[in-house]
Write a protein that holds these residues in place. Structure first.
Motif, mmCIF file in Angstrom:
data_model
loop_
_atom_site.group_PDB
_atom_site.id
_atom_site.type_symbol
_atom_site.label_atom_id
_atom_site.label_comp_id
_atom_site.label_asym_id
_atom_site.label_seq_id
_atom_site.Cartn_x
_atom_site.Cartn_y
_atom_site.Cartn_z
ATOM 1 N N HIS A 245 0.833 -1.211 0.000
ATOM 2 C CA HIS A 245 0.000 0.000 0.000
ATOM 3 C C HIS A 245 0.864 1.255 0.000
ATOM 4 O O HIS A 245 0.604 2.194 -0.752
ATOM 5 N N ILE A 246 1.868 1.277 0.845
ATOM 6 C CA ILE A 246 2.725 2.465 0.926
ATOM 7 C C ILE A 246 3.460 2.694 -0.386
ATOM 8 O O ILE A 246 3.618 3.838 -0.827
ATOM 9 N N LEU A 247 3.886 1.625 -1.044
ATOM 10 C CA LEU A 247 4.531 1.769 -2.359
ATOM 11 C C LEU A 247 3.605 2.480 -3.338
ATOM 12 O O LEU A 247 4.037 3.338 -4.111
ATOM 13 N N LYS A 248 2.327 2.147 -3.315
ATOM 14 C CA LYS A 248 1.354 2.785 -4.218
ATOM 15 C C LYS A 248 1.068 4.222 -3.806
ATOM 16 O O LYS A 248 0.894 5.090 -4.658
ATOM 17 N N TRP A 249 0.983 4.464 -2.501
ATOM 18 C CA TRP A 249 0.599 5.784 -2.019
ATOM 19 C C TRP A 249 1.745 6.789 -2.054
ATOM 20 O O TRP A 249 1.509 7.993 -2.124
ATOM 21 N N ASP A 250 2.974 6.335 -1.975
ATOM 22 C CA ASP A 250 4.137 7.215 -1.941
ATOM 23 C C ASP A 250 4.494 7.625 -3.366
ATOM 24 O O ASP A 250 5.430 7.118 -3.975
ATOM 25 N N ARG B 43 6.776 1.820 16.399
ATOM 26 C CA ARG B 43 5.350 1.623 16.665
ATOM 27 C C ARG B 43 4.487 2.732 16.050
ATOM 28 O O ARG B 43 4.625 3.049 14.896
ATOM 29 N N SER B 44 3.592 3.285 16.857
ATOM 30 C CA SER B 44 2.622 4.247 16.331
ATOM 31 C C SER B 44 3.294 5.519 15.831
ATOM 32 O O SER B 44 2.831 6.121 14.854
ATOM 33 N N THR B 45 4.361 5.932 16.456
ATOM 34 C CA THR B 45 5.056 7.141 16.003
ATOM 35 C C THR B 45 5.648 6.914 14.611
ATOM 36 O O THR B 45 5.595 7.797 13.756
ATOM 37 N N ALA B 46 6.171 5.711 14.374
ATOM 38 C CA ALA B 46 6.685 5.387 13.032
ATOM 39 C C ALA B 46 5.557 5.445 12.010
ATOM 40 O O ALA B 46 5.723 6.008 10.922
ATOM 41 N N ALA B 47 4.407 4.882 12.346
ATOM 42 C CA ALA B 47 3.262 4.901 11.425
ATOM 43 C C ALA B 47 2.832 6.339 11.122
ATOM 44 O O ALA B 47 2.534 6.674 9.965
ATOM 45 N N LEU B 48 2.823 7.193 12.129
ATOM 46 C CA LEU B 48 2.431 8.590 11.916
ATOM 47 C C LEU B 48 3.481 9.348 11.094
ATOM 48 O O LEU B 48 3.131 10.173 10.261
ATOM 49 N N ARG B 49 4.748 9.047 11.294
ATOM 50 C CA ARG B 49 5.802 9.695 10.499
ATOM 51 C C ARG B 49 5.703 9.269 9.035
ATOM 52 O O ARG B 49 5.914 10.072 8.133
ATOM 53 N N ILE B 50 5.352 8.013 8.813
ATOM 54 C CA ILE B 50 5.160 7.528 7.445
ATOM 55 C C ILE B 50 3.977 8.260 6.811
ATOM 56 O O ILE B 50 4.057 8.725 5.682
ATOM 57 N N ALA B 51 2.877 8.374 7.552
ATOM 58 C CA ALA B 51 1.698 9.077 7.038
ATOM 59 C C ALA B 51 2.037 10.521 6.682
ATOM 60 O O ALA B 51 1.556 11.045 5.667
ATOM 61 N N SER B 52 2.873 11.158 7.479
ATOM 62 C CA SER B 52 3.223 12.551 7.187
ATOM 63 C C SER B 52 4.040 12.647 5.896
ATOM 64 O O SER B 52 3.961 13.652 5.185
ATOM 65 N N THR B 53 4.802 11.608 5.579
ATOM 66 C CA THR B 53 5.594 11.596 4.348
ATOM 67 C C THR B 53 4.706 11.420 3.122
ATOM 68 O O THR B 53 5.015 11.939 2.054
ATOM 69 N N GLY C 265 1.739 12.558 2.394
ATOM 70 C CA GLY C 265 0.967 13.712 1.924
ATOM 71 C C GLY C 265 -0.536 13.473 1.993
ATOM 72 O O GLY C 265 -1.014 12.512 2.584
ATOM 73 N N PHE C 266 -1.291 14.351 1.345
ATOM 74 C CA PHE C 266 -2.752 14.305 1.379
ATOM 75 C C PHE C 266 -3.258 13.085 0.627
ATOM 76 O O PHE C 266 -2.745 12.776 -0.433
ATOM 77 N N PRO C 267 -4.247 12.412 1.122
ATOM 78 C CA PRO C 267 -5.016 12.596 2.349
ATOM 79 C C PRO C 267 -4.442 11.834 3.537
ATOM 80 O O PRO C 267 -4.954 11.924 4.642
ATOM 81 N N TYR C 268 -3.350 11.102 3.332
ATOM 82 C CA TYR C 268 -2.819 10.214 4.369
ATOM 83 C C TYR C 268 -2.267 10.971 5.563
ATOM 84 O O TYR C 268 -2.325 10.476 6.690
#
Length: 129
Positions: A19-24, A67-77, A79-82
């Motif tokens: 999923h991240i490969l597609k979204w990034d 953990r959750s901080t890693a997931a949130l840092r990935i989401a910030s990378t 961009g929108f809407p993630y």
């Protein structure tokens, strides 16, 4: 450099990697299994017990998140809407990590553990370090 270290034997982790490969869209995030040489080289000095963390590890320019901080840092990378997931920072980290850990402890119930880390599709091979 941004690297997502993940459990190479975990089917749920591989699903998230796909999923991240597609979204990034910018291709900022690279991927590496926690069991690999790169993880040992980069993470051991910063987080000696990284394999016991039972977590993804996000490495960004010499800094690590788990953990959750890693997931949130990935989401910030991503961009929108993630990046809207950053609202998760409003919850205290122990609460976020408790939810993350509850899911992580059950991850092999969501699919069979791989015997070896699967080979990524050729179109994404350059993103795996």
């Amino acid at each position: 450099m941004k690297i997502l270290f993940f459990d190479g034997m975990c089917p749920m982790c591989h699903g998230w990697v796909r999923h991240i490969l597609k979204w990034d869209k910018a291709g900022e995030i690279c991927f590496s299994p926690l069991e690999g040489e790169l993880a040992s080289k980069l993470l051991t000095p910063l987080l000696p017990d990284y394999l016991q963390q039972n977590s993804i590890v996000f490495y960004e320019d010499g800094k690590i998140s788990v953990r959750s901080t890693a997931a949130l840092r990935i989401a910030s990378t991503l961009g929108f809407p993630y990046h809207m997931a950053l609202i998760g920072y409003l919850a205290p980290r122990p609460w976020r990590d408790a939810i993350y850990t509850a899911v992580a402890n059950r991850r092999y119930k969501y699919g069979k553990r791989y015997d070896v880390c699967p080979i990524p599709p050729s179109k994404w091979k350059e993103r795996f370090v």
